[in-house]
Enzyme design. Structure first.
Site, mmCIF file in Angstrom:
data_model
loop_
_atom_site.group_PDB
_atom_site.id
_atom_site.type_symbol
_atom_site.label_atom_id
_atom_site.label_comp_id
_atom_site.label_asym_id
_atom_site.label_seq_id
_atom_site.Cartn_x
_atom_site.Cartn_y
_atom_site.Cartn_z
ATOM 1 N N HIS A 75 33.237 40.619 43.235
ATOM 2 C CA HIS A 75 32.772 39.374 42.603
ATOM 3 C C HIS A 75 33.083 38.160 43.470
ATOM 4 C CE1 HIS A 75 31.893 40.837 38.294
ATOM 5 N NE2 HIS A 75 31.947 41.885 39.094
ATOM 6 N N ASP A 76 34.136 38.249 44.270
ATOM 7 C CA ASP A 76 34.442 37.175 45.225
ATOM 8 C C ASP A 76 33.434 37.175 46.377
ATOM 9 O OD1 ASP A 76 36.103 35.096 46.422
ATOM 10 O OD2 ASP A 76 36.717 36.630 47.871
ATOM 11 N N GLY A 89 31.406 33.683 50.566
ATOM 12 C CA GLY A 89 31.581 35.125 50.662
ATOM 13 C C GLY A 89 32.998 35.565 50.349
ATOM 14 N N ASP A 91 36.029 34.951 50.575
ATOM 15 C CA ASP A 91 36.914 33.839 50.921
ATOM 16 C C ASP A 91 38.023 33.585 49.906
ATOM 17 O OD1 ASP A 91 35.419 32.895 48.832
ATOM 18 O OD2 ASP A 91 34.726 31.064 49.840
ATOM 19 N N SER A 93 37.570 32.509 46.911
ATOM 20 C CA SER A 93 37.233 31.370 46.040
ATOM 21 C C SER A 93 37.392 31.730 44.572
ATOM 22 C CB SER A 93 35.813 30.869 46.326
ATOM 23 O OG SER A 93 34.855 31.876 46.055
ATOM 24 N N HIS A 198 32.501 52.603 40.819
ATOM 25 C CA HIS A 198 32.499 52.845 39.378
ATOM 26 C C HIS A 198 33.077 54.216 39.017
ATOM 27 C CE1 HIS A 198 29.447 49.459 38.123
ATOM 28 N NE2 HIS A 198 30.583 49.001 38.601
ATOM 29 N N ASP A 223 36.543 60.411 42.864
ATOM 30 C CA ASP A 223 35.749 61.615 43.081
ATOM 31 C C ASP A 223 34.269 61.302 42.819
ATOM 32 O OD1 ASP A 223 35.527 61.354 40.348
ATOM 33 O OD2 ASP A 223 36.804 63.070 39.884
HETATM 34 C C1 HEM Z 1 24.626 46.382 40.268
HETATM 35 C C2 HEM Z 1 25.842 45.977 40.570
HETATM 36 C C3 HEM Z 1 26.982 45.988 39.575
HETATM 37 C C4 HEM Z 1 26.970 45.719 38.246
HETATM 38 C C5 HEM Z 1 25.794 45.316 37.373
HETATM 39 C C6 HEM Z 1 28.330 45.911 37.773
HETATM 40 C C7 HEM Z 1 28.752 45.710 36.476
HETATM 41 C C8 HEM Z 1 30.018 46.000 35.999
HETATM 42 C C9 HEM Z 1 30.439 45.817 34.639
HETATM 43 C C10 HEM Z 1 29.585 45.233 33.529
HETATM 44 C C11 HEM Z 1 31.715 46.256 34.553
HETATM 45 C C12 HEM Z 1 32.591 46.271 33.295
HETATM 46 C C13 HEM Z 1 33.246 44.945 33.083
HETATM 47 C C14 HEM Z 1 34.012 44.932 31.777
HETATM 48 O O1 HEM Z 1 33.389 45.056 30.715
HETATM 49 O O2 HEM Z 1 35.260 44.832 31.806
HETATM 50 C C15 HEM Z 1 32.110 46.703 35.851
HETATM 51 C C16 HEM Z 1 33.340 47.209 36.160
HETATM 52 C C17 HEM Z 1 33.731 47.503 37.437
HETATM 53 N N1 HEM Z 1 33.016 47.300 38.590
HETATM 54 FE FE1 HEM Z 1 31.049 46.901 38.700
HETATM 55 N N2 HEM Z 1 29.115 46.310 38.822
HETATM 56 C C18 HEM Z 1 28.334 46.341 39.937
HETATM 57 C C19 HEM Z 1 28.766 46.627 41.219
HETATM 58 C C20 HEM Z 1 30.071 46.818 41.568
HETATM 59 C C21 HEM Z 1 30.558 46.863 42.916
HETATM 60 C C22 HEM Z 1 29.680 46.672 44.149
HETATM 61 C C23 HEM Z 1 31.895 47.068 42.853
HETATM 62 C C24 HEM Z 1 32.906 47.207 43.965
HETATM 63 C C25 HEM Z 1 32.609 47.471 45.206
HETATM 64 C C26 HEM Z 1 32.236 47.207 41.452
HETATM 65 C C27 HEM Z 1 33.475 47.536 40.969
HETATM 66 C C28 HEM Z 1 33.789 47.655 39.639
HETATM 67 C C29 HEM Z 1 35.044 48.173 39.165
HETATM 68 C C30 HEM Z 1 36.150 48.767 40.016
HETATM 69 C C31 HEM Z 1 35.021 48.056 37.771
HETATM 70 C C32 HEM Z 1 36.108 48.455 36.794
HETATM 71 C C33 HEM Z 1 37.052 47.318 36.512
HETATM 72 C C34 HEM Z 1 38.140 47.758 35.549
HETATM 73 O O3 HEM Z 1 38.170 48.918 35.138
HETATM 74 O O4 HEM Z 1 38.991 46.929 35.242
HETATM 75 N N3 HEM Z 1 31.110 47.023 40.709
HETATM 76 N N4 HEM Z 1 31.056 46.538 36.725
#
Ligand code: HEM
Ligand SMILES: *[C@@H]1O[C@H](CO)[C@@H](O)[C@H](O)[C@H]1NC(C)=O
Ligand SMILES: *[C@@H]1O[C@H](CO)[C@@H](O)[C@H](O)[C@H]1NC(C)=O
Ligand SMILES: *[C@@H]1O[C@H](CO)[C@@H](O)[C@H](O)[C@H]1NC(C)=O
Length: 360
Positions: A75-76, A89, A91, A93, A198, A223
């Site tokens: 998100h950063d 990017g 950074d 922020s 994810h 995994d």
């Molecule tokens: C199409 C792109 C993406 C969308 C729409 C998306 C959306 C989301 C959403 C809605 C959550 C759950 C937030 C919550 O309800 O607490 C989430 C969790 C997460 N996302 Fe994504 N995400 C995307 C891409 C990414 C990318 C690129 C990364 C890292 C490289 C990432 C890493 C994570 C991680 C690790 C979690 C879990 C956080 C936690 O368990 O506390 N996501 N994402």
């Protein structure tokens, strides 16, 4: 070859060996605390790594904070455009200008990890950008099966918050997601690679009634189960339903994001998605490469490679992907036209529910 010729030859070889050893040795620096790294400037990061493990990651756990630290780095960093005008990017922020960036809808749920990181950040000598991206690499290293992510050091302090609407939302269309990533410099194969994240993830705010709901049955291991389980059918795709971005997973206790559902079935990404299934090497190699690119978005090429301060992740115990207990090949909704979904064993026993991730 005469003896003289031989000994001359041997000494040339020896000299060459010593020279290459000398070059290699010159790249190794022993820090005051005994740690060894490629560059003296990296020495100050060993105490920061220990600080993160102790004070943020509950002693090197792949738990909620490690998951969230990885999400925070995305998100950063994604607040950036290769076409200009969208923020600095990778950074930091999101940490330094938290009062602005936490207002953005797509950053819902990010407040917890910002609150967790801020006091630790203040005890280090790092800029916000270095802190956020080091934390992501160290947190990910706590997850068995993860690659050892790179870390580049020396970001300047962030100068401004990123603007709103740079972070993709689970309700976005595949068109919109691909367009936003392309604007930041990422191709569809890199989107799929980044979404390997994810596999160590859960949602708190997509559905606030079920906090900590994981995206796969193994949220504490890096995994390929995420790519398997998102391909199971039995989902109620909310054609006229949810605006929240939540789609029902057939696995009790598990959540599937609408965006992950659509990306796993879209012709532009379905085969890339399926190719990750049971291919740990492909997933970790491509994820590492895409994360390398992510942590350098908007950053100058003067950053120093301090990747060797990042801990080596534990290995996975079970290297083989499987269908969850109670599921069979008939439950898979393959979406890659070119190749059938791979044959996988089913975990024995009755269907089970995935417990929530604690601390969410
Ligand atoms: C199409 C792109 C993406 C969308 C729409 C998306 C959306 C989301 C959403 C809605 C959550 C759950 C937030 C919550 O309800 O607490 C989430 C969790 C997460 N996302 Fe994504 N995400 C995307 C891409 C990414 C990318 C690129 C990364 C890292 C490289 C990432 C890493 C994570 C991680 C690790 C979690 C879990 C956080 C936690 O368990 O506390 N996501 N994402
Ligand atoms: C703190 O950071 C500055 C700038 O990066 C560096 O020159 C200095 O050595 C660091 N101090 C410590 C104690 O790590
Ligand atoms: C390396 O750095 C860590 C963290 O500061 C420290 O705990 C450890 O004692 C250092 N030395 C060696 C040889 O690992
Ligand atoms: C946000 O940043 C400010 C400094 O700008 C800091 O004082 C505050 O604690 C941070 N908020 C959170 C939730 O970490």
């Amino acid at each position: 070859m005469s003896f003289t010729q031989l000994s001359a030859f041997v000494s040339v070889v020896l000299a060459a060996t010593q020279l290459s050893n000398a070059v290699a040795v010159n790249k190794r620096v022993t820090c005051a605390d005994g740690n060894v790294t490629a560059n003296a400037v990296c020495c100050q990061l060993f105490p920061a790594v220990a600080n993160l493990q102790q004070n943020l990651f509950d002693g090197a756990q792949c738990g909620e904070e490690a998951h969230s630290a990885l999400r925070l780095s995305f998100h950063d960093a994604i607040g950036f455009s290769i076409n200009g005008g969208k923020g600095g990017g990778a950074d930091g922020s999101i940490l330094a200008f938290n009062s602005t960036e936490l207002q953005f809808h797509a950053n819902s749920g990010i407040d917890d990890i910002v609150a967790g990181q801020f006091p630790v950040f203040q005890t280090t000598n790092l800029t916000a950008g270095d802190f956020v991206h080091l934390a992501a690499a160290v947190g990910t290293a706590n997850c068995p099966g993860a690659p050892q992510l790179d870390f580049f050091f020396g970001r300047a302090p962030p100068v401004a918050p990123a603007p709103d609407l740079t972070v993709p939302e689970p309700t976005d269309s595949v068109d919109a997601i691909i367009a936003r990533f392309a604007d930041a410099g990422f191709a569809p194969d890199e989107i799929v690679a980044l979404l390997s994240s994810h596999t160590v993830a859960a949602a708190d705010v997509v559905d606030v009634t079920i906090p900590g709901t994981p995206f796969d049955s193994t949220p504490f291991t890096f995994d390929t189960q995420f790519f398997v389980e998102t391909q199971l059918k039995g989902t109620l795709f909310p054609g006229n339903g949810s605006q929240s971005g939540e789609v029902l997973s057939p696995i009790p206790g598990e959540m599937r994001l609408q965006s992950d559902f659509e990306l796993s079935r879209d012709s532009r990404t379905a085969c890339l998605w399926q190719a990750m299934v049971n291919d740990q090497t492909r997933m970790t190699t491509q994820f590492k490469a895409a994360m390398h690119k992510l942590e350098l978005l908007g950053q100058p090429d003067t950053l120093v490679d301090c990747s060797d301060v990042v801990p080596v992740p534990p290995a996975l115990n079970a290297m083989s992907a499987a269908l969850p207990a109670g599921f069979s090949a008939a439950d898979v909704q393959g979406a890659c036209q070119a190749t059938p979904f791979p044959t996988l064993p089913t975990i024995p026993g009755p269907e089970t529910s995935v417990p929530p991730v604690p601390g969410s």
